[in-house]
Design an enzyme around this catalytic site. Structure first.
Site, short mmCIF file in Angstrom:
data_model
loop_
_atom_site.label_atom_id
_atom_site.label_comp_id
_atom_site.label_asym_id
_atom_site.label_seq_id
_atom_site.Cartn_x
_atom_site.Cartn_y
_atom_site.Cartn_z
CG ASP A 1 -5.72 -2.84 1.93
OD1 ASP A 1 -6.83 -2.95 2.46
OD2 ASP A 1 -4.99 -1.84 2.04
CD GLU B 1 -3.47 8.25 3.00
OE1 GLU B 1 -3.65 9.10 2.10
OE2 GLU B 1 -4.04 7.13 3.02
CE LYS C 1 2.16 11.00 -5.77
NZ LYS C 1 1.97 11.98 -4.69
CE1 TYR D 1 -13.06 -3.35 -1.89
CE2 TYR D 1 -11.15 -2.24 -2.82
CZ TYR D 1 -12.52 -2.31 -2.61
OH TYR D 1 -13.33 -1.34 -3.13
CB CYS E 1 -27.09 -21.14 21.25
SG CYS E 1 -27.53 -21.41 19.54
CB CYS F 1 -26.20 -20.17 14.68
SG CYS F 1 -27.28 -20.36 16.09
S1 IVH Z 1 -1.17 10.80 -4.84
C1 IVH Z 1 -5.33 11.41 -7.65
N1 IVH Z 1 0.54 9.96 -3.09
O1 IVH Z 1 -3.67 6.21 -1.80
C2 IVH Z 1 -4.76 10.75 -6.46
N2 IVH Z 1 -1.69 9.18 -2.89
O2 IVH Z 1 -5.08 3.99 -2.95
C3 IVH Z 1 -3.37 11.25 -6.17
N3 IVH Z 1 -2.05 7.71 -0.95
O3 IVH Z 1 -6.39 8.10 -2.91
C4 IVH Z 1 -2.90 10.63 -4.95
N4 IVH Z 1 0.01 7.76 -0.20
O4 IVH Z 1 -5.36 8.65 -0.58
C5 IVH Z 1 -0.74 9.90 -3.50
N5 IVH Z 1 2.19 9.36 -1.60
C6 IVH Z 1 0.93 9.29 -2.00
C7 IVH Z 1 -0.04 8.53 -1.31
C8 IVH Z 1 -1.33 8.50 -1.79
C9 IVH Z 1 -1.22 7.30 0.00
C10 IVH Z 1 -3.49 7.34 -1.01
C11 IVH Z 1 -4.42 8.37 -1.57
C12 IVH Z 1 -5.09 7.69 -2.73
C13 IVH Z 1 -4.96 6.27 -2.32
C14 IVH Z 1 -5.12 5.28 -3.44
#
Ligand code: IVH
Length: 676
Positions: free
Chosen positions: A39, A179, A295, A42, A414, A429
């Site tokens: 990751d 998740e 958040k 990436y 091979c 190869c």
């Molecule tokens: S909130 C608008 N909370 O991580 C998206 N996402 O890499 C709001 N994820 O797409 C997502 N744990 O699938 C949120 N505690 C968490 C999370 C979480 C894993 C995932 C989710 C998101 C991705 C982004």
């Protein structure tokens, strides 16, 4: 922008490469559940892409990964369009990025008062949206491309911590997002039983969760002990809370598991304290986390903040750094992939990193080994990003008397030459037709629709025959019947076969003992030689003998559409001894028909350069092109003074204008048909 801005040109080339690479990794991750890079690597690619696009916005193409979320849809499931798109999150990698996030939020809201931020573990699983109507679970979908996901309702219903019914205080419509994960112990047990059965081994719990969710048979999902954490909402008919914390409490009251602990803070210090605390808990959690999600707590502020392209402005993911350790590199082994790519793998003194024993790591490719001067016997630093294969980041110390690693120039499987093209990081190869590592894929291609097109010889049959040792090389297909006659266990007695199906197969094979040269060339699966190039080679050389005897690099690059890379691949194939043997063996079995140029009919278009533009009403563009070609025309994509005719259908645009400017003869659809 200047016409010749080298920075811009460099950025454009790099952007193009990144788009291709990211799409490749997206497909592996989302559609095949089999990522090749960590990751962290990436994210690095995505970061670089974002930076280029921020600097040169005109490079943002519609196919740029920045314009879409997640993976494409895997065949086999019906689709569900999300009522509210499922987006992804922007990333923060350090304290400064988190500070920037807080400041961005405040700037957007035009406030200097501290904003409450809710912090929660970022679960490293597979996201899912559960839809409840009238408090009943009615559907469940994967994220898919963010707009349309896969319908995994039946599978999600098998999870024992997903409520099927919500209590009476739940609104009529509610989507719970979260998740799906596989607990560490279940993951280990699954891989153990998969290994015993010879089934697929999953690289990490996240891939195991994603793979287990995408089972067409939900009894398989049911046996995999998946769990669900709720953390967000999608479509909603009435508000259920004012804050993110309120949502979490509500979800918990309704019977969902929610990640714990969580924290609310108003400054970066509080958030980072929580981040560090969770990092300490991480090794003891029964699920994988790969960071913290911050958040904005107040939902009305979230609403004001809204989204930018694929991620909310009100949230960010703060990723954990990769875990590291130092160990000894005992050997470098070379694996050969299905496409013939030689991949170096580090064989290590086993060491525990973040609770996982690591004994192998990827070394990517030969340049990487040379650049980092990694030698057998070295003390090396290993990094594990909680996912996929760990990697060696550097050599700490060379062993006494060690020598730089010499990358093999022969395939270890091979013995064929392994070559590397200019601009390619990978050595491959060239013994595609005989190399065990590639054989099944090559054989599948050999019998495929546009190649030999042998009916009844699909992927499964090829795999079965190869595994039983019946077909090792393409010519074996044509001696199969003779061998079967003398076999103690003939095909007709094997499971899944009978007199009739076997006879049908023999007939299908017999029918293909004669084949057109271009199809034959295409069937060989020479790298970068698709149908169009095979046709060109057939038309230039006429016969297989001619191609084998006369083809050389200098002539090949003179042929239209064949550049240095393709010419190198063709010559490498033809010069490889194993391939020569395969061709000889095939020639013993087959009649390869010399190339016959399509009949051209003398017409007004013979020898003329024609451009098609706009939409024709009586035929499609492909048909018009084919028609013109049989009339001896050369079709071109752009109008110049060398163009003889422009055929303009409805809604013709700039090409028609250019034709008029250059006084090129323009034909309407009717005039075109009249002349044919
Ligand atoms: S909130 C608008 N909370 O991580 C998206 N996402 O890499 C709001 N994820 O797409 C997502 N744990 O699938 C949120 N505690 C968490 C999370 C979480 C894993 C995932 C989710 C998101 C991705 C982004």
């Amino acid at each position: 922008m200047e016409l010749f801005d080298t920075d811009y040109e460099d950025a454009r080339a790099r952007h193009k490469k990144l788009v291709r690479e990211i799409h490749h990794h997206d497909r592996l991750y989302h559609t095949e559940d089999a990522p090749e890079i960590s990751d962290a690597d990436y994210d690095q690619l995505r970061k670089e892409l974002d930076e280029i696009e921020a600097k040169y916005p005109d490079l943002i193409s519609s196919d740029s990964p920045s314009q879409k979320v997640g993976g494409a849809i895997k065949d086999g499931f019906s689709k569900i369009t999300h009522a509210v798109p499922m987006l992804s999150l922007g990333n923060a990698f350090n304290v400064d990025d988190v500070q920037d996030f807080i400041e961005r939020v405040q700037r957007f809201l035009n406030t200097s008062t501290p904003v409450e931020i809710f912090a929660e573990q970022k679960i490293d699983g597979s996201s899912c949206s559960l839809r409840y109507e009238n408090r009943k679970l009615v559907s469940a979908a994967t994220r898919g491309d963010g707009t349309v996901g896969e319908d995994i309702t039946a599978n999600m219903k098998t999870l024992d911590n997903v409520p099927h019914i919500l209590p009476s205080d739940a609104p009529d419509t509610v989507e719970v997002r979260g998740e799906v994960y596989m607990p560490g112990k279940s993951f280990e047990a699954l891989n153990k039983s998969q290994a015993e059965k010879g089934g697929k081994i999953f690289a990490n719990p996240r891939n195991a969760a994603a793979g287990s969710l995408r089972q067409l048979d939900s009894s398989i999902t049911a046996a995999r002990n998946l769990k669900f954490f709720g953390y967000a909402l999608g479509d909603l008919s009435a508000p259920i809370a004012d804050t993110q914390m309120g949502i979490r409490d509500k979800l918990s009251n309704w019977g969902f598991d929610v990640p714990s602990p969580v924290h609310v803070a108003t400054d970066v210090k509080g958030l980072i304290n929580y981040y560090e605390e969770v990092m300490k808990l991480r090794p003891d959690l029964e699920y994988d986390i790969d960071g913290i999600v911050y958040k904005v707590n107040d939902l009305s502020l979230q609403n004001r903040l809204g989204f930018v392209s694929r991620a909310p402005r009100w949230a960010i993911a703060h990723k954990f750094p990769a875990e590291q350790a130092i160990t000894t590199l005992h050997a470098i082994s070379i694996q050969v992939g299905r496409t013939g790519a030689l991949t170096p793998v580090a064989e290590l003194e086993p060491i525990t990193i973040g609770g996982v024993v690591v004994s192998r790591a990827t070394l990517h490719n030969e340049d990487e080994i040379a650049r980092k001067d990694i030698r057998v016997g070295d003390k090396v630093k290993i990094e594990r990003a909680g996912d996929v294969i760990p990697k060696i980041t550097e050599s700490i110390d060379h062993a006494a008397g060690s020598k730089p690693f010499e990358f093999p120039t022969q395939c270890p499987v091979c013995g064929s030459d392994a070559i590397r093209e200019e601009d390619e990081a990978v050595r491959r190869c060239t013994g595609g037709l005989i190399c065990d590592a590639q054989a099944v894929e090559r054989l599948k291609h050999f019998v495929s629709k546009n190649a030999f097109d042998i009916e009844g010889m699909g992927d499964k049959v090829i795999k079965q025959f190869w595994e039983e040792g019946l077909i090792k090389s393409p010519a074996d297909i044509f001696t199969l019947r003779d061998h079967d006659r003398n076999s103690l266990t003939p095909l007709r007695l094997k499971e899944g076969w009978g007199d009739q199906s076997v006879q049908k197969l023999w007939d299908a094979i017999e029918a293909k003992r004669e084949i057109a040269l271009d199809r034959f060339i295409y069937a060989l699966g020479i790298r970068q030689v698709g149908q169009a190039t095979a046709k060109r080679l057939a038309s230039v050389y006429g016969s297989l003998q001619n191609l084998r005897a006369k083809a050389n690099y200098d002539d090949l690059i003179e042929i239209e559409d064949i550049g240095p890379a393709v010419a190198t691949d063709i010559m490498a194939f033809l010069n490889e001894d194993h391939n020569k043997n395969v061709l000889d063996a095939l020639l013993n079995q087959l009649t390869i028909l010399d190339y016959v140029a399509p009949q051209t009919t003398e017409s007004a278009f013979t020898g003329k350069t024609v451009v098609l533009t706009g939409t024709l009403s009586s035929m499609g563009r492909a048909e018009a092109k084919a028609k013109l070609e049989t009339l001896g025309a050369k079709i071109s994509g752009s109008v110049s003074s060398k163009t003889d005719y422009v055929i303009a259908g409805a809604d013709a645009g700039s090409k028609l204008k250019k034709a008029q400017d250059l006084s090129v003869t323009v034909l309407s659809e009717d005039e075109f048909i009249e002349k044919t």
